[in-house]
Design a protein around this motif. Structure first.
Motif, PDB file in Angstrom:
ATOM      1  N   ILE A 158      20.039  60.410  62.750  1.00  0.00           N
ATOM      2  CA  ILE A 158      19.450  61.504  62.661  1.00  0.00           C
ATOM      3  C   ILE A 158      20.320  62.651  63.272  1.00  0.00           C
ATOM      4  N   GLY A 159      20.992  62.274  64.514  1.00  0.00           N
ATOM      5  CA  GLY A 159      21.739  63.601  64.875  1.00  0.00           C
ATOM      6  C   GLY A 159      22.814  64.096  63.915  1.00  0.00           C
ATOM      7  N   LEU A 160      23.577  63.241  63.495  1.00  0.00           N
ATOM      8  CA  LEU A 160      24.574  63.461  62.166  1.00  0.00           C
ATOM      9  C   LEU A 160      23.849  64.427  61.110  1.00  0.00           C
ATOM     10  N   GLY A 161      22.628  64.085  60.798  1.00  0.00           N
ATOM     11  CA  GLY A 161      21.715  64.751  59.816  1.00  0.00           C
ATOM     12  C   GLY A 161      21.416  66.127  60.577  1.00  0.00           C
ATOM     13  N   GLN A 162      21.418  66.416  61.707  1.00  0.00           N
ATOM     14  CA  GLN A 162      20.756  67.496  62.276  1.00  0.00           C
ATOM     15  C   GLN A 162      22.309  68.717  62.296  1.00  0.00           C
TER      16      GLN A 162
ATOM     17  N   LEU B 293      16.739  61.435  83.741  1.00  0.00           N
ATOM     18  CA  LEU B 293      17.544  62.388  82.919  1.00  0.00           C
ATOM     19  C   LEU B 293      17.623  62.011  81.365  1.00  0.00           C
ATOM     20  N   ALA B 294      17.159  60.992  80.867  1.00  0.00           N
ATOM     21  CA  ALA B 294      17.044  60.727  79.294  1.00  0.00           C
ATOM     22  C   ALA B 294      15.844  61.359  78.992  1.00  0.00           C
ATOM     23  N   ILE B 295      14.702  61.363  79.710  1.00  0.00           N
ATOM     24  CA  ILE B 295      13.412  61.798  79.203  1.00  0.00           C
ATOM     25  C   ILE B 295      13.493  63.357  79.140  1.00  0.00           C
ATOM     26  N   ALA B 296      14.013  64.081  80.248  1.00  0.00           N
ATOM     27  CA  ALA B 296      14.561  65.340  80.384  1.00  0.00           C
ATOM     28  C   ALA B 296      15.197  65.624  78.974  1.00  0.00           C
ATOM     29  N   VAL B 297      16.210  64.870  78.692  1.00  0.00           N
ATOM     30  CA  VAL B 297      17.213  65.632  77.576  1.00  0.00           C
ATOM     31  C   VAL B 297      16.251  65.281  75.946  1.00  0.00           C
ATOM     32  N   ASP B 298      15.345  63.993  76.001  1.00  0.00           N
ATOM     33  CA  ASP B 298      14.537  63.984  75.098  1.00  0.00           C
ATOM     34  C   ASP B 298      13.372  65.084  74.905  1.00  0.00           C
ATOM     35  N   VAL B 299      12.752  65.562  75.938  1.00  0.00           N
ATOM     36  CA  VAL B 299      11.891  66.550  76.158  1.00  0.00           C
ATOM     37  C   VAL B 299      12.611  67.955  75.473  1.00  0.00           C
ATOM     38  N   PHE B 300      13.920  68.210  76.049  1.00  0.00           N
ATOM     39  CA  PHE B 300      14.804  69.252  75.528  1.00  0.00           C
ATOM     40  C   PHE B 300      14.694  69.378  74.115  1.00  0.00           C
ATOM     41  N   VAL B 301      15.194  68.431  73.540  1.00  0.00           N
ATOM     42  CA  VAL B 301      15.350  67.822  72.122  1.00  0.00           C
ATOM     43  C   VAL B 301      14.065  68.448  71.341  1.00  0.00           C
ATOM     44  N   ILE B 302      12.972  68.040  71.878  1.00  0.00           N
ATOM     45  CA  ILE B 302      11.991  68.015  71.163  1.00  0.00           C
ATOM     46  C   ILE B 302      11.357  69.496  71.203  1.00  0.00           C
TER      47      ILE B 302
ATOM     48  N   ARG C 179      19.885  66.781  54.192  1.00  0.00           N
ATOM     49  CA  ARG C 179      18.303  66.585  54.016  1.00  0.00           C
ATOM     50  C   ARG C 179      17.431  66.551  55.212  1.00  0.00           C
ATOM     51  N   TRP C 180      17.837  65.789  56.235  1.00  0.00           N
ATOM     52  CA  TRP C 180      17.190  65.358  57.203  1.00  0.00           C
ATOM     53  C   TRP C 180      17.331  66.372  58.380  1.00  0.00           C
ATOM     54  N   GLY C 181      18.421  67.254  58.168  1.00  0.00           N
ATOM     55  CA  GLY C 181      18.514  68.119  59.103  1.00  0.00           C
ATOM     56  C   GLY C 181      17.686  69.360  58.977  1.00  0.00           C
ATOM     57  N   ALA C 182      17.158  69.647  57.780  1.00  0.00           N
ATOM     58  CA  ALA C 182      16.094  70.689  57.385  1.00  0.00           C
ATOM     59  C   ALA C 182      14.708  70.231  57.756  1.00  0.00           C
ATOM     60  N   HIS C 183      14.597  68.965  57.815  1.00  0.00           N
ATOM     61  CA  HIS C 183      13.319  68.490  58.571  1.00  0.00           C
ATOM     62  C   HIS C 183      13.328  67.843  59.742  1.00  0.00           C
ATOM     63  N   PRO C 184      12.730  68.713  60.744  1.00  0.00           N
ATOM     64  CA  PRO C 184      12.673  68.078  62.158  1.00  0.00           C
ATOM     65  C   PRO C 184      11.625  67.039  62.635  1.00  0.00           C
ATOM     66  N   VAL C 185      11.028  66.455  61.779  1.00  0.00           N
ATOM     67  CA  VAL C 185       9.844  65.484  61.946  1.00  0.00           C
ATOM     68  C   VAL C 185      10.716  64.108  62.169  1.00  0.00           C
ATOM     69  N   PRO C 186      11.748  63.553  61.468  1.00  0.00           N
ATOM     70  CA  PRO C 186      12.514  62.562  61.844  1.00  0.00           C
ATOM     71  C   PRO C 186      13.158  62.584  63.393  1.00  0.00           C
ATOM     72  N   ALA C 187      13.849  63.772  63.607  1.00  0.00           N
ATOM     73  CA  ALA C 187      14.223  63.778  64.939  1.00  0.00           C
ATOM     74  C   ALA C 187      13.258  63.895  66.150  1.00  0.00           C
ATOM     75  N   LEU C 188      12.153  64.562  65.790  1.00  0.00           N
ATOM     76  CA  LEU C 188      10.923  64.535  66.618  1.00  0.00           C
ATOM     77  C   LEU C 188      10.826  63.252  66.954  1.00  0.00           C
ATOM     78  N   ALA C 189      10.317  62.408  66.071  1.00  0.00           N
ATOM     79  CA  ALA C 189       9.982  60.875  65.970  1.00  0.00           C
ATOM     80  C   ALA C 189      10.889  60.450  67.021  1.00  0.00           C
ATOM     81  N   VAL C 190      12.093  60.206  66.547  1.00  0.00           N
ATOM     82  CA  VAL C 190      13.098  59.417  67.444  1.00  0.00           C
ATOM     83  C   VAL C 190      13.029  59.859  68.996  1.00  0.00           C
ATOM     84  N   ALA C 191      13.305  61.107  69.008  1.00  0.00           N
ATOM     85  CA  ALA C 191      13.092  61.845  70.504  1.00  0.00           C
ATOM     86  C   ALA C 191      11.967  61.382  71.239  1.00  0.00           C
ATOM     87  N   SER C 192      10.731  61.120  70.408  1.00  0.00           N
ATOM     88  CA  SER C 192       9.590  60.665  71.257  1.00  0.00           C
ATOM     89  C   SER C 192       9.498  59.499  71.578  1.00  0.00           C
ATOM     90  N   VAL C 193       9.980  58.303  70.659  1.00  0.00           N
ATOM     91  CA  VAL C 193      10.075  56.961  70.891  1.00  0.00           C
ATOM     92  C   VAL C 193      11.048  56.905  71.856  1.00  0.00           C
TER      93      VAL C 193
END
Length: 144
Positions: free
Chosen positions: A72-76, A117-126, A85-99
């Motif tokens: 999904i990062g490559l898609g972004q 640190l990882a939680i902070a990066v995930d929250v920043f991605v979200i 196509r996945w880069g245009a939709h943030p939902v998959p990336a939001l789901a992966v960052a949340s999980v």
């Protein structure tokens, strides 16, 4: 103030920052998952936690999360046409960052500094994905 001052100035495509951060987090999840899955690292050693887990199973969970984050990062980033196509939709990336953030919360008793640190990066991605513009807004639709 004009109506244009209220419009978001961010791009409507995939977020390069979120893509790079997802690639970074995915690579780390893959390395951690591989180390835990082959049995070289024991994740759950103490008995004082309210949950129990199998180290090999938890390694596979990390591998799956890491692989999804890399794809999904490559898609972004728009690396491949099929993933664009996945880069245009943030939902998959939001789901992966949340999980990934929940996974790090569960690993926090074992690795507190890395988990924070990882939680902070995930929250920043979200945050990055949730605050960017979704599509170009036509100006004639804004007229009252």
């Amino acid at each position: 103030m004009t109506r244009e001052d209220w419009l978001p100035r961010r791009s409507a495509g995939g977020s390069a920052l979120a893509g790079v951060l997802l690639l970074l987090m995915g690579a780390w999840q893959l390395l951690t998952g591989y180390a835990v899955a082959i049995g070289g690292v024991s994740v759950f050693t103490g008995g004082g936690y309210w949950y129990r887990g199998d180290s090999t199973g938890w390694g596979w969970v990390n591998l799956v999360i890491g692989l999804a984050a890399v794809v999904i990062g490559l898609g972004q980033l728009g690396a491949w046409r099929r993933l664009a196509r996945w880069g245009a939709h943030p939902v998959p990336a939001l789901a992966v960052a949340s999980v990934s953030a929940v996974n790090q919360v569960l690993l926090a008793p074992q690795y507190p500094l890395w988990a924070a640190l990882a939680i902070a990066v995930d929250v920043f991605v979200i945050w990055d994905l949730a605050t960017r513009a979704r599509a170009a807004v036509r100006s004639d639709r804004l007229a009252p």
